[in-house]
Design a protein around this motif. Structure first.
Motif, PDB file in Angstrom:
ATOM      1  N   GLU A  99       0.694  -1.251  -0.039  1.00 53.07           N
ATOM      2  CA  GLU A  99      -0.039   0.000   0.144  1.00 53.07           C
ATOM      3  C   GLU A  99       0.702   1.159  -0.055  1.00 53.07           C
ATOM      4  N   LYS A 100       1.963   1.186   0.428  1.00 51.63           N
ATOM      5  CA  LYS A 100       2.949   2.191   0.877  1.00 51.63           C
ATOM      6  C   LYS A 100       3.568   2.490  -0.683  1.00 51.63           C
ATOM      7  N   VAL A 101       3.894   1.423  -1.442  1.00 51.35           N
ATOM      8  CA  VAL A 101       4.225   1.570  -2.719  1.00 51.35           C
ATOM      9  C   VAL A 101       3.091   2.178  -3.662  1.00 51.35           C
ATOM     10  N   LEU A 102       2.113   1.589  -3.489  1.00 49.75           N
ATOM     11  CA  LEU A 102       0.957   2.335  -4.332  1.00 49.75           C
ATOM     12  C   LEU A 102       0.862   3.685  -4.171  1.00 49.75           C
ATOM     13  N   TRP A 103       1.211   4.204  -2.943  1.00 47.34           N
ATOM     14  CA  TRP A 103       1.153   5.511  -2.539  1.00 47.34           C
ATOM     15  C   TRP A 103       2.093   6.426  -3.150  1.00 47.34           C
ATOM     16  N   ASP A 104       3.326   5.641  -3.269  1.00 46.03           N
ATOM     17  CA  ASP A 104       4.306   6.392  -3.723  1.00 46.03           C
ATOM     18  C   ASP A 104       4.158   6.471  -5.396  1.00 46.03           C
ATOM     19  N   VAL A 105       3.504   5.441  -6.047  1.00 49.08           N
ATOM     20  CA  VAL A 105       3.297   5.723  -7.385  1.00 49.08           C
ATOM     21  C   VAL A 105       2.171   6.680  -7.957  1.00 49.08           C
ATOM     22  N   GLU A 111       1.628   9.250  -6.087  1.00 48.01           N
ATOM     23  CA  GLU A 111       2.160  10.461  -5.890  1.00 48.01           C
ATOM     24  C   GLU A 111       3.451  11.069  -6.834  1.00 48.01           C
ATOM     25  N   GLU A 112       3.608   9.946  -7.735  1.00 50.58           N
ATOM     26  CA  GLU A 112       4.547  10.032  -8.797  1.00 50.58           C
ATOM     27  C   GLU A 112       6.139  10.082  -8.027  1.00 50.58           C
ATOM     28  N   PHE A 113       6.230   9.713  -6.995  1.00 52.21           N
ATOM     29  CA  PHE A 113       7.638   9.491  -6.436  1.00 52.21           C
ATOM     30  C   PHE A 113       8.393   8.419  -7.075  1.00 52.21           C
ATOM     31  N   VAL A 114       7.552   7.310  -7.137  1.00 49.29           N
ATOM     32  CA  VAL A 114       8.347   6.081  -7.688  1.00 49.29           C
ATOM     33  C   VAL A 114       7.353   5.650  -8.928  1.00 49.29           C
ATOM     34  N   SER A 115       8.273   5.293  -9.896  1.00 54.61           N
ATOM     35  CA  SER A 115       7.584   4.950 -11.336  1.00 54.61           C
ATOM     36  C   SER A 115       6.953   3.395 -11.102  1.00 54.61           C
ATOM     37  N   PRO A 116       5.870   2.992 -11.800  1.00 54.32           N
ATOM     38  CA  PRO A 116       5.333   1.714 -11.789  1.00 54.32           C
ATOM     39  C   PRO A 116       6.439   0.633 -12.349  1.00 54.32           C
ATOM     40  N   ARG A 133       7.856  -2.403  -9.725  1.00 52.94           N
ATOM     41  CA  ARG A 133       7.867  -3.870  -9.924  1.00 52.94           C
ATOM     42  C   ARG A 133       9.008  -4.477  -9.585  1.00 52.94           C
ATOM     43  N   GLU A 134      10.293  -3.712 -10.228  1.00 55.41           N
ATOM     44  CA  GLU A 134      11.726  -4.241 -10.384  1.00 55.41           C
ATOM     45  C   GLU A 134      12.236  -4.342  -8.739  1.00 55.41           C
ATOM     46  N   GLN A 135      12.003  -3.208  -8.251  1.00 54.35           N
ATOM     47  CA  GLN A 135      13.010  -2.977  -6.751  1.00 54.35           C
ATOM     48  C   GLN A 135      11.793  -3.404  -5.672  1.00 54.35           C
ATOM     49  N   TYR A 136      10.602  -3.165  -5.826  1.00 53.39           N
ATOM     50  CA  TYR A 136       9.897  -3.367  -4.586  1.00 53.39           C
ATOM     51  C   TYR A 136       8.927  -4.894  -4.792  1.00 53.39           C
ATOM     52  N   GLY A 137       8.948  -5.506  -6.057  1.00 58.82           N
ATOM     53  CA  GLY A 137       7.867  -6.522  -6.329  1.00 58.82           C
ATOM     54  C   GLY A 137       6.653  -6.356  -6.326  1.00 58.82           C
ATOM     55  N   VAL A 138       6.104  -5.163  -6.642  1.00 60.43           N
ATOM     56  CA  VAL A 138       4.851  -4.733  -6.560  1.00 60.43           C
ATOM     57  C   VAL A 138       4.346  -4.220  -7.879  1.00 60.43           C
ATOM     58  N   ILE A 139       2.988  -4.787  -7.963  1.00 55.45           N
ATOM     59  CA  ILE A 139       2.275  -4.290  -9.360  1.00 55.45           C
ATOM     60  C   ILE A 139       1.465  -3.580  -9.210  1.00 55.45           C
ATOM     61  N   VAL A 140       1.536  -2.329  -9.891  1.00 55.10           N
ATOM     62  CA  VAL A 140       0.749  -1.201  -9.809  1.00 55.10           C
ATOM     63  C   VAL A 140      -0.001  -0.931 -11.018  1.00 55.10           C
ATOM     64  N   GLU A 177      -4.118   1.374  -9.210  1.00 59.51           N
ATOM     65  CA  GLU A 177      -4.480   0.156  -8.060  1.00 59.51           C
ATOM     66  C   GLU A 177      -3.556  -0.687  -8.208  1.00 59.51           C
ATOM     67  N   LEU A 178      -3.745  -1.396  -6.933  1.00 58.34           N
ATOM     68  CA  LEU A 178      -2.649  -2.412  -6.597  1.00 58.34           C
ATOM     69  C   LEU A 178      -3.198  -3.848  -7.075  1.00 58.34           C
ATOM     70  N   ASN A 179      -2.361  -4.472  -7.788  1.00 61.92           N
ATOM     71  CA  ASN A 179      -2.872  -5.736  -8.031  1.00 61.92           C
ATOM     72  C   ASN A 179      -1.950  -6.757  -7.301  1.00 61.92           C
ATOM     73  N   MET A 180      -2.817  -7.308  -6.106  1.00 63.11           N
ATOM     74  CA  MET A 180      -2.225  -7.756  -5.145  1.00 63.11           C
ATOM     75  C   MET A 180      -1.826  -9.514  -5.687  1.00 63.11           C
ATOM     76  N   ARG A 181      -2.573  -9.950  -6.417  1.00 59.88           N
ATOM     77  CA  ARG A 181      -2.697 -11.268  -6.645  1.00 59.88           C
ATOM     78  C   ARG A 181      -1.247 -11.357  -7.452  1.00 59.88           C
ATOM     79  N   GLU A 182      -0.981 -10.594  -8.502  1.00 58.01           N
ATOM     80  CA  GLU A 182       0.363 -10.725  -9.140  1.00 58.01           C
ATOM     81  C   GLU A 182       1.540 -10.146  -8.271  1.00 58.01           C
ATOM     82  N   THR A 183       1.156  -9.334  -7.330  1.00 55.06           N
ATOM     83  CA  THR A 183       2.201  -8.801  -6.427  1.00 55.06           C
ATOM     84  C   THR A 183       2.795 -10.072  -5.566  1.00 55.06           C
TER      85      THR A 183
END
Length: 588
Positions: A535-541, A543-548, A552-559, A568-574
């Motif tokens: 959820e923090k990664v989603l917020w960063d994306v 707010e345009e602090f972190v790119s999608p 994916r590459e650094q945090y393993g989070v699919i946005v 939105e956060l895709n928790m299944r793929e994450t």
């Protein structure tokens, strides 16, 4: 002292705090230069007649406050107390062998007479926008000795018994470029110390000097007891670390700063043996800069709320070998000590102690007080001008929180100059100003972002000094956290050519119409980035602090993007991606 009334002790402590804060505000409100009245690059303190720190303002900069005792030492070595009169103001800016950290930091010291004798000394330190020398701003790169840096002022009475020595003021202003700003700021320093003098006399008048001094001595003992108790929280042992300053065209590529920290029996020793020898450029430091970095790091890691006075210094021992870059011999160039070398010393100290007190330390912050300095002829007035500012960067992540974005870290406490002020006061146009996406150090808690500022030059005969760091070596992360982003500086010339500066520190001419862009470093992360709350990664994306892509590459989070500025956060793929990388999803 037979008995201490704790309520009175706190009243005295807070009264002294209020006096130093009021001094600092008086200096800010009466100053002429943008660097002091808007950026607040100044500090104040109260001392015993022997030069012991009684109280320091929390509004000042740590780099000033820890250096000022050395400036007091140089004043007291020149003037015995018997040679000081009521109404005197003594100025000094010479760093060698002891004194301010560089020539720009003119220090003013004034005696405070109560009951016919000197009861206190008040002092302030202010960074002046120019003190002459090789380059506008007096912090040039590419110089070999302090004589090239600007006007050196040994301890001298600028005001004698309340009468200003106008010939001496004229001599100073004749040797600087921004003469109106320098003269106005000098008079603001006088006003500052006059406020401190008046308030201390009022405080002493409510009791006696001897009675007040009894409580001041008890405050010294109280701070020493607290710092010793706090040092017990650091496990006894020896800790070592080394970090590097990036060089200039005149020096080797990397300059090592090494420290060995020994904690034993409620005492702490910092030994900088193994640090590289002094260099032929303005990156050298004097011992005062080393002291302030060590005092700062002990206060931060041991007891941030500690009343700052001489008692807190007593368990701290510092060895900085003479002839090294952290304790250079005269006439070494020293202009960039407070913005380059002192922050690097702090990084080395943090690196040594982060494993000893992980719950109080942090990953590497941006590691530099990035200097951006432009000076030339203002076509609107025909007068010389000098714009100087130190730019913020990322703050290192901690064990339980992200680092702040684009903030002044560690050794400085200055503000940014508003865009409107820059464009009004100087022949400059601010073309861009903002955070740098993806400059974070990935981690369970991420490092702060760096910042970007683009300035178009509208002046003539203009010289640029950029002095930053971490353009090659990134701010380091800890406990699995990754490194933060690098600094960079480019010039888009009026003819469209784009030039990237080869060094992170350089003084050079620029032309009318050139646009200079500086990017400051980010900061290191804390902990495995694959365990960061999605959820923090989603917020960063969002707010345009972190790119999608970085998510994916650094945090393993699919946005996934679902609309303009909406994700939105895709928790299944994450969960699938993190499982593949053997890193379970972490949620709050």
């Amino acid at each position: 002292m037979a008995a201490v009334d704790m309520i009175t002790l706190q009243v005295v402590a807070n009264a002294l705090n209020s006096i130093t804060d009021e001094m600092n505000m008086a200096l800010i409100r009466t100053a002429y230069s943008t660097n002091i009245k808007d950026r607040r690059d100044c500090s104040c303190a109260v001392y015993t007649p022997q030069g012991e720190v009684i109280c320091q303002t929390e509004l000042g900069s740590p780099v000033h406050l820890g250096i000022m005792p050395s400036a007091l030492d140089s004043v007291l070595a020149r003037f015995a107390l018997e040679q000081m009169d009521d109404g005197d103001h003594i100025v000094v800016n010479v760093p060698h062998p002891t004194g301010p950290g560089h020539l720009n930091d003119i220090t003013m010291v004034s005696p405070v007479f109560v009951e016919g004798r000197i009861a206190f000394l008040v002092a302030n330190m202010a960074h002046h926008v120019d003190v002459g020398g090789y380059a506008p701003g007096s912090m040039g790169v590419g110089i070999r000795e302090i004589y090239q840096e600007g006007l050196q002022i040994p301890p001298v009475k600028l005001v004698k018994k309340g009468v200003v020595d106008r010939e001496l003021v004229a001599m100073i202003t004749q040797n600087v470029r921004a003469s109106m700003e320098v003269e106005g700021d000098i008079y603001a320093q006088m006003a500052c110390n006059n406020v401190g003098r008046k308030r201390l006399q009022e405080l002493a008048g409510r009791t006696t000097v001897d009675g007040l001094n009894e409580y001041i001595r008890e405050l010294f003992e109280y701070s020493e007891r607290r710092i010793r108790a706090g040092l017990k929280a650091i496990p006894d042992g020896t800790y070592t670390f080394e970090d590097f300053i990036e060089g200039t065209p005149l020096t080797q590529e990397l300059i090592k700063v090494k420290v060995t920290v020994t904690v034993h029996d409620e005492e702490i020793t910092f030994d900088f043996s193994g640090t590289d020898p002094q260099v032929n450029d303005s990156l050298n430091s004097n011992k005062a800069c080393v002291n302030t970095a060590c005092y700062y790091i002990v206060k931060v890691l041991v007891d941030p709320g500690l009343p700052p006075n001489v008692g807190s210094y007593r368990p701290i021992h510092i060895h900085a070998p003479e002839g090294t870059v952290v304790n250079a011999r005269a006439p070494a160039a020293i202009a960039n000590a407070t913005i380059i070398t002192a922050p690097k010393i702090v990084d080395a100290l943090l690196g040594a102690l982060v494993n000893a007190v992980p719950n109080r330390a942090a990953a590497a912050s941006n590691g530099v007080t990035s200097l951006f300095n432009i000076g030339g002829t203002d076509p609107r007035t025909g007068r010389l001008y000098n714009y100087v500012e130190t730019y913020a960067g990322g703050q290192g992540a901690m064990h339980n929180q992200d680092g702040m974005d684009a903030v002044q870290c560690h050794m400085t406490n200055t503000r940014n100059a508003p865009v409107e002020v820059i464009e009004t006061a100087y022949p400059l146009m601010v073309r861009g100003y903002g955070l740098v996406p993806d400059s974070d150090g990935p981690g369970c808690f991420r490092g702060g972002l760096g910042m970007r500022r683009e300035i178009r030059v509208l002046s003539e005969n203009t010289a640029l000094t950029v002095s930053t760091d971490r353009s090659k070596l990134k701010p380091w992360g800890v406990y699995g956290g990754m490194d933060g982003g690098n600094s960079a500086c480019t010039i888009e010339h009026a003819d469209g050519r784009l030039e990237k500066l080869a060094y992170s520190k350089m003084t050079r001419p620029v032309e009318t119409g050139d646009t200079v862009t500086i990017v400051t470093p980010g900061a290191g992360g804390w902990g495995d980035p694959m365990t960061r709350d999605p959820e923090k990664v989603l917020w960063d994306v969002t707010e345009e602090f972190v790119s999608p892509e970085r998510a994916r590459e650094q945090y393993g989070v699919i946005v996934e993007k679902i609309g303009h500025g909406r994700y939105e956060l895709n928790m299944r793929e994450t969960e699938a991606l993190r499982s593949k990388r053997n890193a379970p999803a972490r949620t709050t």
